[in-house]
Design a protein around this motif. Sequence first.
Motif, PDB file in Angstrom:
ATOM      1  N   VAL A  87      -7.485 -40.621  78.226  1.00 48.09           N
ATOM      2  CA  VAL A  87      -7.274 -39.235  78.646  1.00 48.09           C
ATOM      3  C   VAL A  87      -8.594 -38.481  78.550  1.00 48.09           C
ATOM      4  CG1 VAL A  87      -6.043 -37.076  78.191  1.00 48.09           C
ATOM      5  CG2 VAL A  87      -4.880 -39.272  77.854  1.00 48.09           C
ATOM      6  N   LEU A  88      -9.110 -38.043  79.689  1.00 43.45           N
ATOM      7  CA  LEU A  88     -10.304 -37.213  79.742  1.00 43.45           C
ATOM      8  C   LEU A  88      -9.902 -35.847  80.280  1.00 43.45           C
ATOM      9  CD1 LEU A  88     -12.860 -39.751  81.308  1.00 43.45           C
ATOM     10  CD2 LEU A  88     -12.341 -39.355  78.883  1.00 43.45           C
ATOM     11  N   LEU A  89     -10.196 -34.794  79.517  1.00 45.07           N
ATOM     12  CA  LEU A  89      -9.781 -33.448  79.885  1.00 45.07           C
ATOM     13  C   LEU A  89     -10.965 -32.486  79.876  1.00 45.07           C
ATOM     14  CD1 LEU A  89      -6.539 -33.132  77.701  1.00 45.07           C
ATOM     15  CD2 LEU A  89      -6.660 -33.632  80.146  1.00 45.07           C
ATOM     16  N   PRO A  90     -10.925 -31.463  80.723  1.00 48.61           N
ATOM     17  CA  PRO A  90     -11.956 -30.425  80.660  1.00 48.61           C
ATOM     18  C   PRO A  90     -11.959 -29.760  79.287  1.00 48.61           C
ATOM     19  CG  PRO A  90     -10.678 -30.233  82.682  1.00 48.61           C
ATOM     20  CD  PRO A  90      -9.972 -31.226  81.817  1.00 48.61           C
ATOM     21  N   ALA A  91     -13.132 -29.499  78.738  1.00 49.51           N
ATOM     22  CA  ALA A  91     -13.237 -28.952  77.387  1.00 49.51           C
ATOM     23  C   ALA A  91     -12.702 -27.530  77.290  1.00 49.51           C
ATOM     24  CB  ALA A  91     -14.695 -28.993  76.928  1.00 49.51           C
TER      25      ALA A  91
END
Length: 333
Positions: A87-91
């Motif tokens: 899971v990669l999400l905008p900070a």
Amino acid sequence: MNPGKITEAQCKRSVLQLLPPPGPHVIQGAGVGHDYSAMAALNGGQYVSAMAVCTLNTKSPEQYAFWNALNRLETSGIKTHAIMVNVLLPARGNESRIKDITRKLAGLCKQYEVEYIGGHTELIDALRMPVITVTAFGEGERTLFSKDNVKPDQGILMIGHAGTEAALMLVNDKWEALHNRYSEDYLQGIKQLEMEMSLRRAYRLLIKEPAAYIHAISTGGVFAALWELGESTGCGIEVDLKAVPIRQETIEVCEFFDLNPYMVLSGGSALVVTPEPERMVTNLKQMGISARMIGQTTVFNDKIVMNGDEVRYLEPPKGDDIYKIYMNRGQAR
């Protein structure tokens, strides 16, 4: 380069040609139209894995990645036992988004009796939208369906309906725009299509049928899947477009956003090659599975779609029409 899945030519010259030769334990490795990878286990049997990613700024990207990963792995005839999730999400987001994604995936794992065995979660400043990757794992005695089983003059069946995944996604994400034209009851009916996104039951039934090969339909839609089927098997393709199953609701949603319904996300459907198409269609329909014969393999190289008197020669897929909406390159009418 355009956003979305890279083209077949880019994949061949920048990925496949650079990979080392597969080792002796590899049964199926990387390749055009390969839904899964398989390796021989040291103690007998086979390990199978498949990956799916959702890079669209949709409300529930994790569920689309989950369904597609399972649908791809189980084209092997082996059941999914476990998943790992990246899971990669905008900070700029908050922790509640991570919890929502995890809860949704945990619920899907419970529903489909799959173990959630690990993964990775990271927040990235430069990221504009979520990137969710689900890798599915399975183990069985042997893969049952292989491109090597495909020969000319076999029937091509389609299970499921074209464009279902795109229609479901657009109704969930673009409700307000669509509600200006369509009633709430009509749109709620489309939202119920998520019950048809898993192909597990159909695959389980196909184990008992004379299926040669299964190819899950996803990015690029039916046209892309047909091209990949021909490329991976080395056969030509001849298909009747009017025979391709598609719901009227999907046609209308795609027309609203000026999308080609045969070139959009179509998770929840698959192509099946078989030497006994009529028998298989009858048996699947008796078990409540939507199935229709749409064409056949041929000895020629051409991949042809017939629409009455019109003939369309398929070309290598160049992406998915859904990116017109999610990359701000198209607008609802």
